[in-house]
Design a protein around this motif. Structure first.
Motif, mmCIF file in Angstrom:
data_model
loop_
_atom_site.group_PDB
_atom_site.id
_atom_site.type_symbol
_atom_site.label_atom_id
_atom_site.label_comp_id
_atom_site.label_asym_id
_atom_site.label_seq_id
_atom_site.Cartn_x
_atom_site.Cartn_y
_atom_site.Cartn_z
ATOM 1 N N HIS A 1 0.845 -1.196 0.000
ATOM 2 C CA HIS A 1 0.000 0.000 0.000
ATOM 3 C C HIS A 1 0.888 1.256 0.000
ATOM 4 C CE1 HIS A 1 -3.676 -2.382 0.858
ATOM 5 N NE2 HIS A 1 -2.820 -3.163 1.508
ATOM 6 N N GLU A 2 0.264 2.415 0.012
ATOM 7 C CA GLU A 2 1.007 3.677 -0.080
ATOM 8 C C GLU A 2 1.957 3.823 1.102
ATOM 9 O OE1 GLU A 2 -1.324 7.107 -2.174
ATOM 10 O OE2 GLU A 2 -2.760 5.991 -0.953
ATOM 11 N N CYS A 3 3.237 3.871 0.781
ATOM 12 C CA CYS A 3 4.286 4.016 1.784
ATOM 13 C C CYS A 3 5.595 4.251 1.037
ATOM 14 C CB CYS A 3 4.389 2.760 2.667
ATOM 15 S SG CYS A 3 4.823 1.260 1.751
ATOM 16 N N SER A 4 6.689 4.403 1.767
ATOM 17 C CA SER A 4 7.973 4.650 1.112
ATOM 18 C C SER A 4 8.416 3.460 0.266
ATOM 19 C CB SER A 4 9.039 4.983 2.156
ATOM 20 O OG SER A 4 9.162 3.928 3.100
ATOM 21 N N LEU A 5 8.023 2.247 0.648
ATOM 22 C CA LEU A 5 8.361 1.075 -0.161
ATOM 23 C C LEU A 5 7.678 1.155 -1.517
ATOM 24 C CD1 LEU A 5 9.575 -1.694 -0.666
ATOM 25 C CD2 LEU A 5 7.678 -2.708 0.630
ATOM 26 N N LEU A 6 6.406 1.571 -1.535
ATOM 27 C CA LEU A 6 5.710 1.728 -2.809
ATOM 28 C C LEU A 6 6.385 2.808 -3.647
ATOM 29 C CD1 LEU A 6 3.366 1.090 -4.720
ATOM 30 C CD2 LEU A 6 1.985 2.775 -3.478
ATOM 31 N N ASP A 7 6.790 3.903 -3.032
ATOM 32 C CA ASP A 7 7.503 4.955 -3.773
ATOM 33 C C ASP A 7 8.762 4.397 -4.422
ATOM 34 O OD1 ASP A 7 5.590 6.753 -2.928
ATOM 35 O OD2 ASP A 7 6.793 7.516 -1.247
ATOM 36 N N ALA A 8 9.470 3.531 -3.703
ATOM 37 C CA ALA A 8 10.694 2.943 -4.241
ATOM 38 C C ALA A 8 10.385 2.027 -5.430
ATOM 39 C CB ALA A 8 11.423 2.163 -3.153
ATOM 40 N N LEU A 9 9.295 1.274 -5.344
ATOM 41 C CA LEU A 9 8.911 0.380 -6.442
ATOM 42 C C LEU A 9 8.513 1.191 -7.682
ATOM 43 C CD1 LEU A 9 6.839 -2.267 -4.454
ATOM 44 C CD2 LEU A 9 9.106 -2.586 -5.478
ATOM 45 N N ILE A 10 7.815 2.301 -7.477
ATOM 46 C CA ILE A 10 7.448 3.170 -8.604
ATOM 47 C C ILE A 10 8.705 3.739 -9.247
ATOM 48 C CG2 ILE A 10 6.307 5.338 -9.228
ATOM 49 C CD1 ILE A 10 4.266 4.707 -6.974
ATOM 50 N N ALA A 11 9.655 4.184 -8.426
ATOM 51 C CA ALA A 11 10.911 4.724 -8.951
ATOM 52 C C ALA A 11 11.677 3.651 -9.721
ATOM 53 C CB ALA A 11 11.765 5.277 -7.809
ATOM 54 N N LEU A 12 11.629 2.414 -9.234
ATOM 55 C CA LEU A 12 12.291 1.309 -9.926
ATOM 56 C C LEU A 12 11.675 1.099 -11.300
ATOM 57 C CD1 LEU A 12 14.124 -1.215 -10.072
ATOM 58 C CD2 LEU A 12 12.295 -2.485 -8.931
ATOM 59 N N PHE A 13 10.348 1.100 -11.357
ATOM 60 C CA PHE A 13 9.683 0.913 -12.651
ATOM 61 C C PHE A 13 10.073 2.020 -13.621
ATOM 62 C CE2 PHE A 13 6.438 1.672 -15.782
ATOM 63 C CZ PHE A 13 6.139 0.397 -16.255
ATOM 64 N N GLU A 14 10.033 3.274 -13.164
ATOM 65 C CA GLU A 14 10.343 4.391 -14.055
ATOM 66 C C GLU A 14 11.785 4.307 -14.562
ATOM 67 O OE1 GLU A 14 8.229 6.148 -15.326
ATOM 68 O OE2 GLU A 14 6.533 6.370 -13.964
ATOM 69 N N SER A 15 12.693 3.868 -13.700
ATOM 70 C CA SER A 15 14.085 3.711 -14.118
ATOM 71 C C SER A 15 14.210 2.636 -15.183
ATOM 72 C CB SER A 15 14.953 3.354 -12.904
ATOM 73 O OG SER A 15 16.293 3.096 -13.304
ATOM 74 N N GLU A 16 13.532 1.511 -14.970
ATOM 75 C CA GLU A 16 13.547 0.432 -15.961
ATOM 76 C C GLU A 16 12.890 0.884 -17.263
ATOM 77 O OE1 GLU A 16 14.883 -2.692 -15.752
ATOM 78 O OE2 GLU A 16 15.774 -2.094 -13.831
ATOM 79 N N TRP A 17 11.846 1.693 -17.162
ATOM 80 C CA TRP A 17 11.132 2.185 -18.348
ATOM 81 C C TRP A 17 12.052 3.040 -19.214
ATOM 82 C CZ3 TRP A 17 6.731 0.918 -20.633
ATOM 83 C CH2 TRP A 17 6.177 1.798 -21.572
ATOM 84 N N GLU A 18 12.837 3.880 -18.590
ATOM 85 C CA GLU A 18 13.742 4.747 -19.327
ATOM 86 C C GLU A 18 14.802 3.948 -20.080
ATOM 87 O OE1 GLU A 18 13.631 8.032 -19.873
ATOM 88 O OE2 GLU A 18 11.674 7.938 -18.878
ATOM 89 N N GLN A 19 15.206 2.822 -19.513
ATOM 90 C CA GLN A 19 16.270 2.034 -20.124
ATOM 91 C C GLN A 19 15.757 1.003 -21.128
ATOM 92 O OE1 GLN A 19 19.278 0.624 -17.188
ATOM 93 N NE2 GLN A 19 18.096 1.794 -15.690
ATOM 94 N N ALA A 20 14.474 0.631 -21.020
ATOM 95 C CA ALA A 20 13.923 -0.407 -21.898
ATOM 96 C C ALA A 20 13.742 0.135 -23.312
ATOM 97 C CB ALA A 20 12.589 -0.909 -21.346
ATOM 98 N N MET A 21 13.667 -0.785 -24.256
ATOM 99 C CA MET A 21 13.577 -0.429 -25.673
ATOM 100 C C MET A 21 12.127 -0.467 -26.152
ATOM 101 S SD MET A 21 15.113 0.369 -28.531
ATOM 102 C CE MET A 21 16.820 0.030 -28.093
#
Length: 329
Positions: free
Chosen positions: A227-247
């Motif tokens: 649920h909404e917490c700092s762990l969720l923020d970290a998971l969202i940041a992880l996705f966005e980082s992977e999105w930037e690098q993916a083709m």
């Protein structure tokens, strides 16, 4: 249509349509026209009368006439709209209560644990049905849900799906080329990565599902609901980082007006090449020979005046060879 929009039964809708087309009708006459017995016709007319869709004739109270459609249907539509408005107010109130409860979660309540593959599938399906804005998905084998996770009804509501797929492997342990094409056709915005760190499903930046790897036993499968917490923020940041690098993944050629251009097969080969597939893996995915793949790559390099395959990627982007729809953000 009347039965769907106004909540009439098919029999009631048919009876109203018939009365609209005639001056008036008795229950007996209506029964003959629609092919039912007199008791059914009397019941249908009674229900239509209670809905103010029909009225008794002033000159003969045994006969029924249709209330003018615009007036009758508009009144029902207004009533239905009022009901929907009240339902929305109630929904908003419940949503506020839910969010307040979520914000008040203690440390032990920000993460729930789900056990069993079937329970995971049901929970993911329930969560995505409630999506309002965006679903973000990291797809990695082995799957925790059969097929892709896109729900057509959710996409039809305007919910955006961003999906990063781990590079398909020849052994079928991850999505095939055809499955990725189907996902794009369903409305997903797809990118491909050589690998993704974990399986992840995020809805509206509010909830994340993290299946737990390490067990191939469906009965022992598990997942975390964050649920909404700092762990969720970290998971969202992880996705966005992977999105930037993916083709970005293309299945068709770009603007045919661009010159020189390539065909769809060339675009598919190029897209797979740029995501790191070997020549043999490309041939396997596209059900063609490795010689054909190598010949087409050489032709594209010659056309683009590229000295090597890396340079081919840059030249292809500048020439607009891949489908412009893949220019996602």
């Amino acid at each position: 249509m009347l039965s769907d929009v106004l909540g009439l039964t098919p029999e009631e809708a048919d009876a109203y349509r018939l009365l609209v087309s005639v001056a008036s009708a008795t229950p007996t006459g209506l029964a003959e026209l629609i092919g039912c017995d007199i008791r059914q016709a009397v019941g249908t007319l009674g229900r239509l009368e209670s809905r103010k869709l029909v009225a008794r004739s002033l000159g003969d109270t045994t006969r029924f006439v249709a209330v003018p459609p615009v007036a009758a249907v508009q009144a029902l539509l207004t009533r239905r709209q009022n009901e929907l408005d009240r339902a929305k107010v109630e929904l908003d109130s419940l949503d506020e209560i839910y969010r307040a409860a979520t914000l008040g979660r203690g440390a032990a309540e920000v993460v729930d644990v789900i056990h069993g593959a079937e329970a995971i599938r049901e929970r993911v399906g329930h969560i995505q049905l409630g999506a309002r804005k965006e679903v973000m998905n990291l797809v990695k084998a082995p799957f925790f849900s059969s097929g892709n996770l896109t729900d057509d009804a959710v996409i039809d509501r305007g919910v955006r799906y961003r999906v990063i797929v781990e590079r398909p492997m020849p052994d079928g342990g991850s999505p095939s080329f055809d499955e990725i094409i189907q996902a794009r056709a369903a409305g997903e915005v797809v990118r491909i990565a050589a690998s993704v760190p974990l399986k992840l499903f995020i809805v509206d930046h509010e909830l994340a599902v993290v299946p737990l790897l390490g067990s191939v036993n469906a009965a022992r499968a598990g997942a975390l609901i964050v649920h909404e917490c700092s762990l969720l923020d970290a998971l969202i940041a992880l996705f966005e980082s992977e999105w930037e690098q993916a083709m970005p993944f293309a299945t068709s050629a770009g603007d045919p007006q661009s010159a020189p251009a390539i065909d769809d097969l060339g675009a598919q080969i190029l897209s797979l090449l740029l995501t790191g597939f070997t020549d043999q893996a490309i041939a396997t995915q596209l059900n063609t020979s490795m010689r054909t793949v190598q010949r087409r790559i050489r032709q594209m390099m010659d056309t683009a005046k590229a000295q090597n395959r890396m340079q081919l990627g840059f030249r292809a982007a500048r020439l607009g060879w891949l489908d412009a729809q893949q220019g996602d953000s």
